[in-house]
Write a protein that holds these residues in place. Sequence first.
Motif, mmCIF file in Angstrom:
data_model
loop_
_atom_site.group_PDB
_atom_site.id
_atom_site.type_symbol
_atom_site.label_atom_id
_atom_site.label_comp_id
_atom_site.label_asym_id
_atom_site.label_seq_id
_atom_site.Cartn_x
_atom_site.Cartn_y
_atom_site.Cartn_z
ATOM 1 N N ILE A 179 -67.529 -11.025 -75.963
ATOM 2 C CA ILE A 179 -68.073 -10.028 -76.890
ATOM 3 C C ILE A 179 -69.478 -9.632 -76.444
ATOM 4 C CG2 ILE A 179 -68.775 -9.609 -79.281
ATOM 5 C CD1 ILE A 179 -66.629 -11.586 -80.154
ATOM 6 N N ILE A 180 -69.763 -8.321 -76.494
ATOM 7 C CA ILE A 180 -71.075 -7.789 -76.132
ATOM 8 C C ILE A 180 -71.647 -7.058 -77.347
ATOM 9 C CG2 ILE A 180 -72.329 -6.215 -74.617
ATOM 10 C CD1 ILE A 180 -70.252 -6.765 -72.492
ATOM 11 N N PRO A 181 -72.893 -7.361 -77.756
ATOM 12 C CA PRO A 181 -73.821 -8.346 -77.170
ATOM 13 C C PRO A 181 -73.362 -9.774 -77.420
ATOM 14 C CG PRO A 181 -74.726 -7.459 -79.191
ATOM 15 C CD PRO A 181 -73.485 -6.665 -78.924
ATOM 16 N N ASN A 184 -75.296 -15.560 -80.574
ATOM 17 C CA ASN A 184 -76.300 -16.605 -80.315
ATOM 18 C C ASN A 184 -75.678 -17.944 -79.947
ATOM 19 O OD1 ASN A 184 -78.381 -14.821 -80.902
ATOM 20 N ND2 ASN A 184 -78.371 -15.334 -83.083
ATOM 21 N N GLU A 185 -74.519 -18.254 -80.518
ATOM 22 C CA GLU A 185 -73.910 -19.566 -80.273
ATOM 23 C C GLU A 185 -73.014 -19.579 -79.036
ATOM 24 O OE1 GLU A 185 -71.208 -17.210 -82.964
ATOM 25 O OE2 GLU A 185 -73.357 -17.623 -82.787
ATOM 26 N N GLU A 186 -72.985 -18.493 -78.262
ATOM 27 C CA GLU A 186 -72.111 -18.414 -77.091
ATOM 28 C C GLU A 186 -72.924 -18.261 -75.814
ATOM 29 O OE1 GLU A 186 -69.128 -15.448 -77.463
ATOM 30 O OE2 GLU A 186 -68.380 -16.167 -79.401
ATOM 31 N N GLU A 187 -72.212 -18.360 -74.688
ATOM 32 C CA GLU A 187 -72.801 -18.183 -73.366
ATOM 33 C C GLU A 187 -72.412 -16.817 -72.811
ATOM 34 O OE1 GLU A 187 -74.793 -19.891 -71.529
ATOM 35 O OE2 GLU A 187 -74.491 -22.057 -71.715
ATOM 36 N N GLY A 188 -73.278 -16.262 -71.957
ATOM 37 C CA GLY A 188 -72.889 -15.106 -71.167
ATOM 38 C C GLY A 188 -71.891 -15.515 -70.098
ATOM 39 N N TYR A 189 -71.199 -14.543 -69.504
ATOM 40 C CA TYR A 189 -70.110 -14.907 -68.593
ATOM 41 C C TYR A 189 -70.618 -15.634 -67.355
ATOM 42 C CZ TYR A 189 -66.128 -14.732 -65.522
ATOM 43 O OH TYR A 189 -65.112 -15.091 -64.671
ATOM 44 N N ASP A 190 -71.700 -15.137 -66.740
ATOM 45 C CA ASP A 190 -72.178 -15.761 -65.501
ATOM 46 C C ASP A 190 -72.564 -17.222 -65.728
ATOM 47 O OD1 ASP A 190 -71.783 -13.421 -64.129
ATOM 48 O OD2 ASP A 190 -73.856 -12.721 -64.348
ATOM 49 N N GLY A 220 -61.565 -15.010 -78.660
ATOM 50 C CA GLY A 220 -61.513 -13.557 -78.714
ATOM 51 C C GLY A 220 -60.889 -12.898 -77.495
ATOM 52 N N PRO A 221 -61.542 -11.855 -76.951
ATOM 53 C CA PRO A 221 -60.984 -11.118 -75.799
ATOM 54 C C PRO A 221 -60.723 -12.008 -74.587
ATOM 55 C CG PRO A 221 -62.806 -9.909 -76.778
ATOM 56 C CD PRO A 221 -62.799 -11.244 -77.444
#
Length: 342
Positions: A179-181, A184-190, A220-221
């Motif tokens: 999900i974008i943005p 807060n409780e998640e990590e970015g993909y990289d 999610g996605p």
Amino acid sequence: MEVIMERDIHTWCKDQGVDPRQSICIVGNFAGTTDDKVIKEVQKLCGVKIPCVVDKWKSATGDICAILITNQEYLDSSLIPANILVEGLPGRRWQIMCPIEIGETEGEAQVAIGDNSSERLEGNYQNAGDSSLPRAATSNITTESVEPQVEAVMDKMVSHFERWHYEGGYRRLRVFSGIIPVPNEEEGYDAWREAAVQHSEEWRCPEHIKKQRIVESLRGPAMGIIHATWRSNPDGTLKDYFNALDYSFGTIEHVWDILARLNQTYQEPAETLTNYIYCLDKILYNLRDKGGIEASEIDEKHIKHLLRGALTNNPVAQRLRCSAVGARPPMLGELIKVVKLE
């Protein structure tokens, strides 16, 4: 269901003429399953390459409660899980047991123990499933006779601990949903992918367990992408999962694109040498993930591109150029240490 102990399995192997060191026992509910299904599940276990069904243990009601499996090679019990979830049968779990001979050879007790310690050790054996230790043999204690039995009990305790660690004693990954943005409780993909790749290389377990642990961190996605990948290829590997996520959430680059970016990466005037080293390291590991280089080549490529792309007037780089001739390529930690010392 009647209780089956490791020593019973050891005797079962001897009766069937198979080597206990090459055999395991699957215990559980086998209703609605076939031998081929059992073989397929056992093949997923670490070290079980060519399994073969030897015999089946039936309960008093006639139901199959255990299956003896043998293999062409010796098995390492520390790499075999204590139980597995059966694919296609939600909620059903089979227990994995390795044959162990505890305290007896050909029906005779090997050790005689006396004094007050005899009752405690006898109780330990009864808890471990060996209730046949005769009271008459609990005399004339010697240190040499006790040590092998203590070692056997300790080995069993260590084995149980290793199986517990294998099943659940690991740190879970941060959540990634795509999900974008980024919440807060998640990590970015990289960041998530870098941690996932490192963890998957360190986990000592079969690949299907690694895939389960990776899927646990998806939502999610991102979970939808993995579901679609699994439906199109149920036997897909962990690499297939990462590739599917890369195509959806990462930067799609060919090996030649990464090589071109590596060759065009130079130290900026305001950039420190350590930051430039980290930048090169990230590109090189990305190139390794794409199959462009081997892991053993990373240190050599690292120092090569560092000396080529560092600023010519950087005194630290000049010193490295002088000392790097004919020397062994340093690892990343050693390289950072040398730079900071200089």
